[in-house]
Design an enzyme around this catalytic site. Sequence first.
Site, mmCIF file in Angstrom:
data_model
loop_
_atom_site.group_PDB
_atom_site.id
_atom_site.type_symbol
_atom_site.label_atom_id
_atom_site.label_comp_id
_atom_site.label_asym_id
_atom_site.label_seq_id
_atom_site.Cartn_x
_atom_site.Cartn_y
_atom_site.Cartn_z
ATOM 1 N N ASP A 86 8.705 6.584 18.890
ATOM 2 C CA ASP A 86 8.485 5.828 17.723
ATOM 3 C C ASP A 86 9.899 5.310 17.382
ATOM 4 O O ASP A 86 10.779 6.145 17.374
ATOM 5 C CB ASP A 86 7.952 6.211 16.712
ATOM 6 C CG ASP A 86 7.115 5.193 15.649
ATOM 7 O OD1 ASP A 86 7.435 4.112 15.895
ATOM 8 O OD2 ASP A 86 6.299 5.745 14.741
ATOM 9 N N GLU A 99 -1.557 2.822 13.424
ATOM 10 C CA GLU A 99 -0.680 3.615 13.144
ATOM 11 C C GLU A 99 -0.423 3.409 11.698
ATOM 12 O O GLU A 99 -0.158 4.127 10.937
ATOM 13 C CB GLU A 99 0.342 3.554 14.022
ATOM 14 C CG GLU A 99 1.293 4.911 13.608
ATOM 15 C CD GLU A 99 2.444 4.526 12.791
ATOM 16 O OE1 GLU A 99 3.021 5.329 12.330
ATOM 17 O OE2 GLU A 99 2.774 3.487 12.418
ATOM 18 N N GLU A 100 -0.031 1.860 11.622
ATOM 19 C CA GLU A 100 0.464 1.625 9.952
ATOM 20 C C GLU A 100 -0.515 1.780 8.996
ATOM 21 O O GLU A 100 -1.592 1.422 9.244
ATOM 22 C CB GLU A 100 1.024 0.261 10.113
ATOM 23 C CG GLU A 100 2.213 -0.184 11.308
ATOM 24 C CD GLU A 100 3.418 0.696 10.720
ATOM 25 O OE1 GLU A 100 3.440 1.266 9.808
ATOM 26 O OE2 GLU A 100 4.464 0.423 11.678
HETATM 27 ZN ZN LIG Z 1 5.978 1.541 11.024
#
Ligand SMILES: [Zn+2]
Length: 401
Positions: free
Chosen positions: A256, A201-202
């Site tokens: 998140d 994701e990052e």
């Molecule tokens: Zn992050």
Amino acid sequence: MFPWLLAGALLSYAVLPHCAASLGERAFPELSSSALADLANLREPSRNLDSSDPYSHLHKILIPRPADTENHTLVRNYLVSTLRKLNWHIEEDSFVDMTPYGPKNFTNVIATKDPDAPRRVVLSAHFDSKFFPSYPENQFVGATDSAASCAMMLDIAETLDPLLDARARRVEQAELGLGDDDDIDEYTAETTLQLIFFDGEEAFIDWTATDSIYGARHLAETWASTYLPPHPKRRLISAASPSTPLSTIEHLILLDLIGAPHPRVRSYFPDTAWLFDTLVSAETRLRAAGILDADALGRSFFYSRSAGDVSLSYMGDDHLPFLHRGVSVLHVITEPFPHVWHTLGDDATALDLPTLSAWNVILRVFFAEYLGLRPEPSSKRGEPSSPTHNPAQVRKSDNEL
Ligand SMILES: [Zn+2]
Ligand SMILES: *[C@@H]1O[C@H](CO)[C@@H](O)[C@H](O)[C@H]1NC(C)=O
Ligand SMILES: *[C@@H]1O[C@H](CO)[C@@H](O)[C@H](O)[C@H]1NC(C)=O
């Protein structure tokens, strides 16, 4: 996660077709307050979220784990082995993508209670931690981003697993004409629970369209272009187009930046505003029943929503490639972000155990009601005294087709 506010994005989103799997807005039957308490007490909700306990899920996940590193593989293997113990169906979606540091390996982990179910409700979070090139930043563990969410997902799977089994037995009995009349409806019974742990994701450097959400982009694209064989029950919902794994997602719920005290979460999308309200209602009822300690937790975790509210912006996160393909999304992200976001401070000290425990119970209730599960006090649990059934007997719903 990146705080990228995309104004006007709803315009393009609104014209997309709704996913075939959507059963639309509806009210889930609410659990009684004693059932809420039973669900909260089934397993100690903070047990797996206490990083100081070496046996907790969180302890196992809370290490530096950037994509394509040894620690990342350790965490992935922990997720997989935990869910294999429950006998869930596991898919590891591995691929190589180009990053600013050259090609890297990524692997999404997908765990499904019943892979043959016609529809699934997805609970998701990313399990990679942000890469930093040098010491000490490279010790970043991303406690809220999103280790805590991943630990909670494992606990939810373990807690709800026996209730999903019990539901399957109830459905079997109902199909044999042995169940209560007011039992679970046919559509609810066809929805299973799926967890997705997104990789990559990052951003490795700066958040861009190609340096971010590697796993979510790969999975959404793969699932949009894979065609499923006809499913006898799926035809009830969508006759129009061939189904893909994507079209069998009823809702994608993405967690998140969860775990810090006093979170505030808003509703982003008009088509899941009702689902957001269901989540808020779970919290409200848990507080009213005294199961969540309102004095300790402070105000609601959610911004109140009024009917006319339309958010004209949303956040860059793993849901986007799904949203852009018409999947119905509930994005559970705190806004503002925890103040430790993307700093070394996002470690165990950023987490508040009562808050995490409350999130866990709220989500247990949300999914139990969504999936038509019935918690029972531990005294009543155990093997049901079900009459032996004849597997050759034609299933009632198949007859109706
Ligand atoms: Zn992050
Ligand atoms: C891997 O995780 C351990 C904690 O289990 C940590 O001490 C170590 O620094 C991590 N390795 C890397 C390369 O980040
Ligand atoms: C991906 O992992 C495999 C081993 O599992 C390794 O041989 C390969 O070099 C890796 N690829 C990249 C781009 O790192």
